[in-house]
Design a protein around this motif. Sequence first.
Motif, mmCIF file in Angstrom:
data_model
loop_
_atom_site.group_PDB
_atom_site.id
_atom_site.type_symbol
_atom_site.label_atom_id
_atom_site.label_comp_id
_atom_site.label_asym_id
_atom_site.label_seq_id
_atom_site.Cartn_x
_atom_site.Cartn_y
_atom_site.Cartn_z
ATOM 1 N N ILE A 124 22.814 20.713 -3.812
ATOM 2 C CA ILE A 124 24.159 20.372 -3.333
ATOM 3 C C ILE A 124 24.067 19.705 -1.962
ATOM 4 N N ALA A 125 23.226 20.252 -1.084
ATOM 5 C CA ALA A 125 23.058 19.680 0.258
ATOM 6 C C ALA A 125 22.516 18.256 0.176
ATOM 7 N N LYS A 126 21.607 18.025 -0.763
ATOM 8 C CA LYS A 126 21.053 16.681 -0.943
ATOM 9 C C LYS A 126 22.144 15.705 -1.381
ATOM 10 N N TYR A 127 22.977 16.126 -2.330
ATOM 11 C CA TYR A 127 24.050 15.255 -2.805
ATOM 12 C C TYR A 127 25.084 15.007 -1.703
ATOM 13 N N ALA A 128 25.372 16.039 -0.909
ATOM 14 C CA ALA A 128 26.346 15.892 0.179
ATOM 15 C C ALA A 128 25.851 14.923 1.246
ATOM 16 N N LYS A 129 24.550 14.781 1.361
ATOM 17 C CA LYS A 129 23.968 13.856 2.336
ATOM 18 C C LYS A 129 23.875 12.435 1.782
ATOM 19 N N ILE A 130 23.474 12.320 0.510
ATOM 20 C CA ILE A 130 23.202 10.999 -0.067
ATOM 21 C C ILE A 130 24.466 10.295 -0.549
ATOM 22 N N LEU A 131 25.359 11.015 -1.226
ATOM 23 C CA LEU A 131 26.512 10.370 -1.868
ATOM 24 C C LEU A 131 27.408 9.606 -0.889
ATOM 25 N N PRO A 132 27.710 10.148 0.312
ATOM 26 C CA PRO A 132 28.567 9.386 1.233
ATOM 27 C C PRO A 132 27.943 8.074 1.710
ATOM 28 N N SER A 133 26.618 7.977 1.663
ATOM 29 C CA SER A 133 25.944 6.759 2.125
ATOM 30 C C SER A 133 25.907 5.673 1.053
ATOM 31 N N MET A 134 26.336 6.011 -0.156
ATOM 32 C CA MET A 134 26.313 5.062 -1.262
ATOM 33 C C MET A 134 27.685 4.413 -1.436
ATOM 34 N N SER A 135 27.693 3.209 -1.984
ATOM 35 C CA SER A 135 28.961 2.548 -2.296
ATOM 36 C C SER A 135 29.550 3.162 -3.567
ATOM 37 N N ILE A 136 30.834 2.876 -3.810
ATOM 38 C CA ILE A 136 31.471 3.367 -5.034
ATOM 39 C C ILE A 136 30.724 2.847 -6.256
ATOM 40 N N SER A 137 30.328 1.582 -6.206
ATOM 41 C CA SER A 137 29.594 0.987 -7.324
ATOM 42 C C SER A 137 28.268 1.701 -7.556
ATOM 43 N N GLU A 138 27.566 2.019 -6.474
ATOM 44 C CA GLU A 138 26.281 2.713 -6.600
ATOM 45 C C GLU A 138 26.473 4.123 -7.147
ATOM 46 N N ARG A 139 27.508 4.814 -6.655
ATOM 47 C CA ARG A 139 27.756 6.174 -7.158
ATOM 48 C C ARG A 139 28.108 6.157 -8.639
ATOM 49 N N SER A 140 28.828 5.137 -9.074
ATOM 50 C CA SER A 140 29.251 5.075 -10.476
ATOM 51 C C SER A 140 28.087 4.802 -11.427
ATOM 52 N N GLN A 141 26.932 4.420 -10.890
ATOM 53 C CA GLN A 141 25.749 4.200 -11.717
ATOM 54 C C GLN A 141 24.953 5.486 -11.937
ATOM 55 N N LEU A 142 25.309 6.527 -11.220
ATOM 56 C CA LEU A 142 24.602 7.797 -11.362
ATOM 57 C C LEU A 142 24.991 8.468 -12.678
ATOM 58 N N PRO A 143 24.084 9.232 -13.283
ATOM 59 C CA PRO A 143 24.409 9.885 -14.559
ATOM 60 C C PRO A 143 25.559 10.877 -14.409
ATOM 61 N N GLY A 144 26.508 10.802 -15.334
ATOM 62 C CA GLY A 144 27.637 11.725 -15.316
ATOM 63 C C GLY A 144 28.776 11.323 -14.407
ATOM 64 N N ILE A 145 28.637 10.192 -13.680
ATOM 65 C CA ILE A 145 29.658 9.767 -12.720
ATOM 66 C C ILE A 145 30.263 8.440 -13.177
ATOM 67 N N ASP A 146 31.556 8.444 -13.516
ATOM 68 C CA ASP A 146 32.201 7.180 -13.860
ATOM 69 C C ASP A 146 32.835 6.571 -12.608
ATOM 70 N N LYS A 147 33.397 5.385 -12.757
ATOM 71 C CA LYS A 147 33.926 4.658 -11.596
ATOM 72 C C LYS A 147 35.052 5.420 -10.916
ATOM 73 N N GLU A 148 35.908 6.059 -11.703
ATOM 74 C CA GLU A 148 37.032 6.795 -11.122
ATOM 75 C C GLU A 148 36.542 8.011 -10.337
ATOM 76 N N ARG A 149 35.582 8.735 -10.903
ATOM 77 C CA ARG A 149 35.055 9.923 -10.228
ATOM 78 C C ARG A 149 34.244 9.542 -8.996
ATOM 79 N N ALA A 150 33.661 8.343 -9.004
ATOM 80 C CA ALA A 150 32.852 7.891 -7.870
ATOM 81 C C ALA A 150 33.669 7.770 -6.587
ATOM 82 N N LEU A 151 34.988 7.669 -6.714
ATOM 83 C CA LEU A 151 35.851 7.561 -5.535
ATOM 84 C C LEU A 151 35.888 8.850 -4.721
#
Length: 418
Positions: A224-251
Amino acid sequence: MNYKAVIDAGYNSFRLSLYSIFPNLSFRLTASLKDYVRLGLGVSEGKPIPEENVKRAEITLRKFKEFLDRKGIKEAEILGTSAFRYASNGTEVSDRLSSIIGFPITVLSGEEEGRYSALAVINTLPIEDGIIFDLGGGSLEIAYVSQRKIRDVYQFPLGGLRMMDKNPEEIKKEVRIALASLPSSKGILVGSGGNLRAIAKMDLKLEGEKLDQIHGYSVSYERIAKYAKILPSMSISERSQLPGIDKERALTIHSAAIVVKELMEIMGKDKVMTSAFGLREGILIESEIENVDKLREFWMEGVSYNFNVEPFVDSYREALKETKDVAVSTAFYLLQLMKASNFLDPYMGCYKVFREITIPGYTADEINVITTLCALAKKFKKKYYNKVKKLIDKDTILVKAKKVKELHEAYELGVRKW
């Protein structure tokens, strides 16, 4: 078929869930429609819900109404949450939207929302004591549970959508200030809500776990700590490419991950368990199922009804009394159910089917072991054991699998043959 329709008119999304209600009052999700309405977008305490948000909600509810009309559903329960509570025009908007769907919207208090969400978790997971939270788009509800009873419920304006535009340090500070006075608690930490489920799905894929089952799946604090650190540094488009994450959830998943991390630190928990059930399911069962044994019997009956088989839970009780082993007794019961459902190979039917559907009353690790017992009861194959070798040693699971087979061969439709 007895149906129950529930609409969660949330801060971030609106979801219509249609449940089949079984004779013992357990249930199965039969249909689900969802729109990211974002009703609460731009809403702060005492400010109105913008007109464009309301119009999006009207469009969605017209779709829901058409679906309900075509299915002949005459009643629906509609739950309004934090957007309605926070907004100066919340009552006006709820009345307006009620006229669209044709049913009144019940605007829940924060305590009611937290209590229903906690009730769903208690009645679908084998927990005794702990903290249950529901992280939505606009709010965070936290319930304290002791001896399977909900004791205290708190609500905070800390939702994923509400905080998505704030920088990580602002989110951390806001969470720390809001939760500073919360008491600590023994037991586990369990969470529900779309963002946490998305994190769990992502973690399953990234960690290479052997079971696609998020109900009762635990994510460690380190991840969880790793995701809390990495996810904010990614763009919405980059987050939406992660498994289980669609474009709406990436927001919103980045801000939600930070909230979960801070909550875990404040509560001193090294992992968080995910619930696939929440607010909508919480209103389907009126009170806490009193103990874990009854919880599992309740859902064994529900699974039987799901396969159109009259439950034979007495055989589960007999097996449990004989073996004092929940995994063995459950695997045996599921094998009997597969046979009663005319599966040509009950062993592999049990293994494949119950790894694909959610069985309430058990954690993900328990389902992993139970379904593997079904497969190994037929024949030992390394590829099956490899899926549980982190959970149980080979000699132990082989002894259990042998007992599962003995029980299965000794019963017919839940009745002992000899």
